[in-house]
Design an enzyme around this catalytic site. Sequence first.
Site, PDB file in Angstrom:
ATOM      1  N   GLU A  38       0.869  -1.167   0.000  1.00  0.00           N
ATOM      2  CA  GLU A  38       0.000   0.000   0.000  1.00  0.00           C
ATOM      3  C   GLU A  38       0.911   1.223   0.000  1.00  0.00           C
ATOM      4  O   GLU A  38       1.803   1.323   0.850  1.00  0.00           O
ATOM      5  CB  GLU A  38      -0.895   0.007   1.254  1.00  0.00           C
ATOM      6  CG  GLU A  38      -1.840   1.178   1.208  1.00  0.00           C
ATOM      7  CD  GLU A  38      -2.756   1.315   2.420  1.00  0.00           C
ATOM      8  OE1 GLU A  38      -2.776   0.406   3.277  1.00  0.00           O
ATOM      9  OE2 GLU A  38      -3.433   2.345   2.480  1.00  0.00           O
ATOM     10  N   ARG A 265       5.169 -12.638   9.915  1.00  0.00           N
ATOM     11  CA  ARG A 265       5.808 -11.336   9.725  1.00  0.00           C
ATOM     12  C   ARG A 265       7.219 -11.370  10.262  1.00  0.00           C
ATOM     13  O   ARG A 265       7.520 -12.111  11.189  1.00  0.00           O
ATOM     14  CB  ARG A 265       5.093 -10.269  10.562  1.00  0.00           C
ATOM     15  CG  ARG A 265       3.748  -9.879  10.149  1.00  0.00           C
ATOM     16  CD  ARG A 265       3.254  -8.807  11.113  1.00  0.00           C
ATOM     17  NE  ARG A 265       3.617  -7.476  10.663  1.00  0.00           N
ATOM     18  CZ  ARG A 265       2.956  -6.829   9.713  1.00  0.00           C
ATOM     19  NH1 ARG A 265       1.916  -7.360   9.135  1.00  0.00           N
ATOM     20  NH2 ARG A 265       3.337  -5.625   9.333  1.00  0.00           N
ATOM     21  N   LYS A 275       4.292   0.885   9.209  1.00  0.00           N
ATOM     22  CA  LYS A 275       4.396   2.155   8.494  1.00  0.00           C
ATOM     23  C   LYS A 275       3.712   3.278   9.257  1.00  0.00           C
ATOM     24  O   LYS A 275       4.174   4.407   9.249  1.00  0.00           O
ATOM     25  CB  LYS A 275       3.770   2.016   7.105  1.00  0.00           C
ATOM     26  CG  LYS A 275       4.715   1.415   6.087  1.00  0.00           C
ATOM     27  CD  LYS A 275       4.049   1.303   4.727  1.00  0.00           C
ATOM     28  CE  LYS A 275       3.117   0.124   4.687  1.00  0.00           C
ATOM     29  NZ  LYS A 275       2.428  -0.063   3.425  1.00  0.00           N
TER      30      LYS A 275
END
Length: 558
Positions: A38, A265, A275
């Site tokens: 994204e 992750r 982020k």
Amino acid sequence: MNHIESVGKSENFLDQIIRSELREGFDEKNLKFRFPPEPNGYLHIGHAKSICINFGFGKEFSSPVNLRFDDTNPEKENIEFIDSIKNDIKWLGFNWDEECYASNYFDQLYDWAVHLIREGKAYVDDQDQVKIAEQRGVPSSPGTNSPYRERDLQTNLDLFHKMKINHFKPGECVLRAKIDMESPNMHMRDPIMYRIINHEHHRTKDKWVIYPTYDWAHGQSDYIENISHSFCTLEFEVHRELYDWFIENIPKKKKLLPKQREFARLNISYTIMSKRKLLELVESNVVDGWSDPRMPTISGMRRRGIPPDAIRNFCDKVGVSKRENIIDFALLDFCTREVLNKKAYRLMAVLDPVELEIINYPEGKNEMLTAENNQEDSSYGNREVSFSKNLYIEREDFKEESNRKYFRLSIGKEVRLKNGYIIMGDRVEKDKNGKITKIFCTYDPNSRSGSGTDESLRKVKGTIHWVDKNNHEIINVNLYDRLFKIQSPDENKEVDFKSHINENSLIKVKNVCAESSIKNVSFDNYYQFQRKGYFKLDSKNDKLTFNRTVTLRDTWKS
Ligand code: ATP
Ligand code: MG
């Protein structure tokens, strides 16, 4: 080439999934992967893991890998982020097949949503998100149906059209899939497909005021692009049922459907990997932008001087697993040192200089000593380093009195000056506070390194670096420590993660004395300041400024 048999390297469980499908007859030509960031921030080392996995499979199976921007959230996304992401992936050494955008599919997604409405599988809900969340309930008991759930088809079509043409304000209504309010999987309890966001999109501009949610956009984008394997992180495992439901319920012409599979992750100690939180550090000026060398971003690591191959090796070593864990930052340092040891040009620089005078060296004499640029690789060649009676050495490399374990310079003891002569400490000069202002020593004129004499080969316990007082450059260096004081700064949600910032994570050192060949440094190369660590040129303004990438050995006490 046939990839069904293992290629010899250790297989991870995603590898095994793919290989077992190939054995069962899945045509290797249909393998296709994607990396779907994204564009709401810069990429971090966690993304590097995902990049290495997806592009790694692309290389392994000679399959295409798309770069797809998941740009469904115009309020948080922009072109700067898109450009930085593209730049970082290329720098990491990967090339994508097609550059795609979820926003390219907005028309198609809209049409499919209309199809779902016509099939009685989606409806417009006039309630706000709070109410909708309340009715969803908890996994252990069924949720409550929305009062708008049974709206007739025509009303739903009309309302959805009105949503599209900007008739409603944000929050007034949403489009929901009509699935199962009793499902034990909360994501199946009539998930939201569209919400109204009155914000210009960086690509579609003001064409849309309704935007698809992640769940509605992601799998359909995979389907449109013929992605065979859609790898994502574990938190999406619970979304998988919905991913499959949407794909099952859109009108399809293709037989091959994408599959979502999940892996753990990457988490690294003493840093954060989100982020949103990294953005918070940037916006509160705790760091000097996304590319601050202390940031776990790819651009920060690049500026710090970590080479791309070190990041790739690190991701390889970390591997792919199904269980979350925290990787020690020291592993990345290890990978960095391993690569830089082979790559870096050697130089001498004294960070905390004190003067050294060689009593028996002729006044006014100047020699050019030969030094190897990289003792690991003779193709790096040699350079000449200026030597004379007055030098600088590191203040910490001298002690007036020393014990048997001290291998540096002291009174009456010998050390070798790197690439030069053996010297012996003689006496010191101090200021009125007792601080040493000058060290005097004698040298053995026959001991010069590389001169071929017996003395040149004589071994002494220590070797120290130095710089010629009459021929050097003054530079600045930035030294870094961990950005956070604790291992998992975002573990305790009650405490602001920013309160764990290490205030001493950046030390700026001015007036560093470096050998004069430093004038030839370039932004493209990596350097080792001997005994002091690996350094990367950061700027040439006024004085040269270097960032320390990592020390030569682990000096962190954990
Ligand atoms: P963040 O929470 O940092 O914003 P994200 O998952 O929202 O991360 P995306 O841009 O959506 O960021 O991620 C792109 C891809 O990278 C996704 O497939 C995602 O699963 C993967 N990814 C993100 N963070 C990590 C991580 N720490 N380890 C491994 N993969 C990651
Ligand atoms: Mg995300």
